[in-house]
Design a protein around this motif. Structure first.
Motif, PDB file in Angstrom:
ATOM      1  N   ALA A  39     121.202  75.947 141.597  1.00 31.37           N
ATOM      2  CA  ALA A  39     120.713  74.909 142.445  1.00 31.37           C
ATOM      3  C   ALA A  39     119.992  73.563 141.809  1.00 31.37           C
ATOM      4  O   ALA A  39     120.157  72.491 142.350  1.00 31.37           O
ATOM      5  N   HIS A  40     118.952  74.180 141.278  1.00 34.30           N
ATOM      6  CA  HIS A  40     118.193  73.221 140.768  1.00 34.30           C
ATOM      7  C   HIS A  40     118.865  72.326 139.829  1.00 34.30           C
ATOM      8  O   HIS A  40     118.925  71.110 139.636  1.00 34.30           O
ATOM      9  N   LEU A  41     119.599  72.890 138.584  1.00 34.46           N
ATOM     10  CA  LEU A  41     120.243  72.323 137.517  1.00 34.46           C
ATOM     11  C   LEU A  41     121.346  71.349 138.109  1.00 34.46           C
ATOM     12  O   LEU A  41     121.480  70.249 137.543  1.00 34.46           O
ATOM     13  N   LEU A  42     121.987  71.666 139.217  1.00 37.76           N
ATOM     14  CA  LEU A  42     122.969  70.966 139.934  1.00 37.76           C
ATOM     15  C   LEU A  42     122.446  69.811 140.740  1.00 37.76           C
ATOM     16  O   LEU A  42     123.070  68.650 140.882  1.00 37.76           O
ATOM     17  N   SER A  43     121.080  69.762 140.893  1.00 43.20           N
ATOM     18  CA  SER A  43     120.458  68.583 141.687  1.00 43.20           C
ATOM     19  C   SER A  43     120.157  67.367 140.724  1.00 43.20           C
ATOM     20  O   SER A  43     119.966  66.342 141.111  1.00 43.20           O
ATOM     21  N   HIS A  44     120.386  67.700 139.402  1.00 45.61           N
ATOM     22  CA  HIS A  44     120.013  66.497 138.482  1.00 45.61           C
ATOM     23  C   HIS A  44     121.542  66.217 137.935  1.00 45.61           C
ATOM     24  O   HIS A  44     122.557  67.013 137.577  1.00 45.61           O
ATOM     25  N   PRO A  45     121.803  64.819 137.492  1.00 48.67           N
ATOM     26  CA  PRO A  45     122.989  64.387 137.205  1.00 48.67           C
ATOM     27  C   PRO A  45     123.572  64.934 135.825  1.00 48.67           C
ATOM     28  O   PRO A  45     124.736  65.376 135.772  1.00 48.67           O
ATOM     29  N   VAL A  46     122.709  65.186 135.095  1.00 50.35           N
ATOM     30  CA  VAL A  46     123.218  65.793 133.493  1.00 50.35           C
ATOM     31  C   VAL A  46     123.609  67.128 134.077  1.00 50.35           C
ATOM     32  O   VAL A  46     124.568  67.710 133.454  1.00 50.35           O
ATOM     33  N   GLY A  47     122.800  67.773 134.686  1.00 46.53           N
ATOM     34  CA  GLY A  47     122.941  69.344 135.055  1.00 46.53           C
ATOM     35  C   GLY A  47     124.268  69.414 135.988  1.00 46.53           C
ATOM     36  O   GLY A  47     125.017  70.471 135.638  1.00 46.53           O
ATOM     37  N   ALA A  48     124.632  68.424 136.976  1.00 52.33           N
ATOM     38  CA  ALA A  48     125.998  68.582 137.618  1.00 52.33           C
ATOM     39  C   ALA A  48     127.022  68.447 136.810  1.00 52.33           C
ATOM     40  O   ALA A  48     128.062  69.048 136.986  1.00 52.33           O
ATOM     41  N   GLU A  49     126.812  67.364 135.840  1.00 50.32           N
ATOM     42  CA  GLU A  49     128.168  66.956 134.761  1.00 50.32           C
ATOM     43  C   GLU A  49     128.226  68.487 133.893  1.00 50.32           C
ATOM     44  O   GLU A  49     129.433  68.703 133.663  1.00 50.32           O
ATOM     45  N   ILE A  50     127.251  69.023 133.518  1.00 46.76           N
ATOM     46  CA  ILE A  50     127.272  70.269 132.631  1.00 46.76           C
ATOM     47  C   ILE A  50     127.794  71.485 133.372  1.00 46.76           C
ATOM     48  O   ILE A  50     128.627  72.347 132.835  1.00 46.76           O
ATOM     49  N   PHE A  51     127.143  71.637 134.529  1.00 49.84           N
ATOM     50  CA  PHE A  51     127.216  73.042 134.936  1.00 49.84           C
ATOM     51  C   PHE A  51     127.912  73.073 136.269  1.00 49.84           C
ATOM     52  O   PHE A  51     127.971  73.959 137.041  1.00 49.84           O
ATOM     53  N   GLY A  52     128.674  71.882 136.538  1.00 49.98           N
ATOM     54  CA  GLY A  52     129.366  71.714 137.704  1.00 49.98           C
ATOM     55  C   GLY A  52     130.270  73.144 138.163  1.00 49.98           C
ATOM     56  O   GLY A  52     130.657  73.446 139.414  1.00 49.98           O
ATOM     57  N   ASN A  53     130.859  73.483 137.263  1.00 47.14           N
ATOM     58  CA  ASN A  53     132.282  74.554 137.146  1.00 47.14           C
ATOM     59  C   ASN A  53     131.570  75.837 136.577  1.00 47.14           C
ATOM     60  O   ASN A  53     132.398  76.820 136.301  1.00 47.14           O
ATOM     61  N   ALA A  54     130.529  75.761 136.187  1.00 46.75           N
ATOM     62  CA  ALA A  54     129.830  77.095 135.684  1.00 46.75           C
ATOM     63  C   ALA A  54     129.639  78.385 136.343  1.00 46.75           C
ATOM     64  O   ALA A  54     129.269  78.203 137.631  1.00 46.75           O
ATOM     65  N   GLN A  55     129.759  79.512 135.859  1.00 46.43           N
ATOM     66  CA  GLN A  55     129.431  80.735 136.704  1.00 46.43           C
ATOM     67  C   GLN A  55     128.314  81.449 135.884  1.00 46.43           C
ATOM     68  O   GLN A  55     128.106  81.555 134.835  1.00 46.43           O
ATOM     69  N   ILE A  56     127.374  82.151 136.924  1.00 46.43           N
ATOM     70  CA  ILE A  56     126.235  82.706 136.414  1.00 46.43           C
ATOM     71  C   ILE A  56     126.707  84.108 135.700  1.00 46.43           C
ATOM     72  O   ILE A  56     127.424  84.622 136.419  1.00 46.43           O
ATOM     73  N   ILE A  57     126.366  84.523 134.717  1.00 51.65           N
ATOM     74  CA  ILE A  57     126.489  86.003 134.297  1.00 51.65           C
ATOM     75  C   ILE A  57     125.355  86.839 134.992  1.00 51.65           C
ATOM     76  O   ILE A  57     124.251  86.784 134.691  1.00 51.65           O
ATOM     77  N   GLU A  58     125.783  87.625 135.906  1.00 48.49           N
ATOM     78  CA  GLU A  58     125.197  88.547 136.485  1.00 48.49           C
ATOM     79  C   GLU A  58     124.188  89.462 135.736  1.00 48.49           C
ATOM     80  O   GLU A  58     124.609  89.687 134.389  1.00 48.49           O
ATOM     81  N   HIS A  59     122.870  89.837 136.461  1.00 47.00           N
ATOM     82  CA  HIS A  59     122.047  90.774 135.830  1.00 47.00           C
ATOM     83  C   HIS A  59     121.567  90.042 134.475  1.00 47.00           C
ATOM     84  O   HIS A  59     120.923  90.987 133.616  1.00 47.00           O
ATOM     85  N   ASP A  60     121.597  88.956 134.063  1.00 50.63           N
ATOM     86  CA  ASP A  60     121.019  88.350 132.957  1.00 50.63           C
ATOM     87  C   ASP A  60     120.423  87.052 133.402  1.00 50.63           C
ATOM     88  O   ASP A  60     120.444  86.135 132.369  1.00 50.63           O
ATOM     89  N   VAL A  61     119.461  87.014 134.383  1.00 53.35           N
ATOM     90  CA  VAL A  61     118.762  86.019 134.763  1.00 53.35           C
ATOM     91  C   VAL A  61     117.178  86.437 134.794  1.00 53.35           C
ATOM     92  O   VAL A  61     116.994  87.542 135.535  1.00 53.35           O
ATOM     93  N   HIS A  62     116.400  86.088 134.211  1.00 52.01           N
ATOM     94  CA  HIS A  62     115.141  86.584 134.080  1.00 52.01           C
ATOM     95  C   HIS A  62     114.139  85.410 134.521  1.00 52.01           C
ATOM     96  O   HIS A  62     114.213  84.247 134.227  1.00 52.01           O
TER      97      HIS A  62
END
Length: 286
Positions: A39-62
């Motif tokens: 959500a934070h990444l998508l709040s920025h225009p650059v992040g929204a452009e890059i990660f708009g359709n991205a999927q998080i890899i589960e169990h790999d967030v730290h």
């Protein structure tokens, strides 16, 4: 009070993360850590452009907090620490490779001379004394309270140009000229190193003070919209002086703005709190 990294990985994945000062920023609430970061990444225009359709890899967030640490003693008879084992400050500017280069080279030389039968007691004493000084000055010149002005384009641009420019003048160019000599002398060594460090600490403190006044008067980040800067690149020769001059121009212009804020009738005089800093990193591949 934050910055993000975006690193493309093999296979189409992307490593993304945020580092922030917990005094100044809190990651928004969410169902889980991955969604909060996304959500934070998508709040920025650059992040929204890059990660708009991205999927998080589960169990790999730290997430890690209180990242910085240091060692009071870094060597003794029969052992020595190098790189991040001796201390860590902040991933901004990637200083780990610098610490790794200097400390590994120094300890490798010390070890070779010791195995050859030389007395290395003086070198051990130097390493134990100078590395904590290097660590402390590296922190105070580049990172102390930096997150206060990170969100103001003019102030951060001044810092970037001055930080990297002085890094090239003080470390990179000498190493290019004589690596064997320079890697045996830790940064900020001696009186000259302390004077150089003092100058860097001064402009960093001033940028922090300017940021706090801008925050208190509602002028923080006013130049951010439309701010664009293209640099020729930092190279280990005299051309780096041009970028340092540009950084000085940004800084001095900000000082003039600060003077106007001081002289403006009715300007607020509310300084942000100065609690203990805590760096936090959140990382995830997407």
């Amino acid at each position: 009070g934050w910055w993000c990294w975006i690193i493309p990985l093999r296979g189409g994945n992307v490593s993304a993360g945020i580092v922030y000062d917990s005094r100044l920023f809190k990651l928004a609430d969410g169902p889980n850590l991955g969604e909060r970061l996304r959500a934070h990444l998508l709040s920025h225009p650059v992040g929204a452009e890059i990660f708009g359709n991205a999927q998080i890899i589960e169990h790999d967030v730290h997430a890690y907090s209180a990242l910085p640490y240091s060692s009071k003693k870094v060597c003794d008879d029969g052992w020595a620490t190098v790189g991040d084992a001796a201390g860590f400050i902040d991933p901004l500017y990637s200083p780990g490779l610098d610490f790794c280069s200097y400390t590994s080279y120094f300890v490798a030389d010390l070890l070779a001379r010791n195995l050859a039968g030389e007395d290395v007691a003086e070198s051990l004493a130097y390493y134990n004394e100078q590395l904590p000084i290097t660590y402390r000055l590296w922190f105070e010149t580049l990172y102390k309270d930096k997150y206060y002005y990170m969100g103001d384009a003019e102030l951060m641009s001044a810092a970037l140009l001055l930080d990297v420019g002085t890094y090239f003048i003080g470390l990179v160019i000498p190493v290019y000229r004589d690596p064997e000599r320079e890697f045996l002398h830790l940064p900020f060594e001696g009186r000259a190193g302390r004077v150089f460090g003092g100058m860097m600490k001064f402009y960093n403190r001033r940028l922090v003070a300017l940021a706090k006044r801008r925050l208190a008067t509602g002028c923080y980040g006013r130049r951010n919209a439309g701010w664009r800067e293209l640099y020729d690149g930092f190279v280990p020769d005299a051309r780096v002086r041009k970028l340092i001059r540009k950084g000085l121009f940004h800084w001095w212009r900000a000082e003039l703005t600060n003077l106007r804020l001081i002289l403006t009738p009715g300007a607020k005089n509310r300084a942000p709190s100065s609690s203990t800093a805590t760096s936090t990193a959140v990382a995830a591949p997407l």
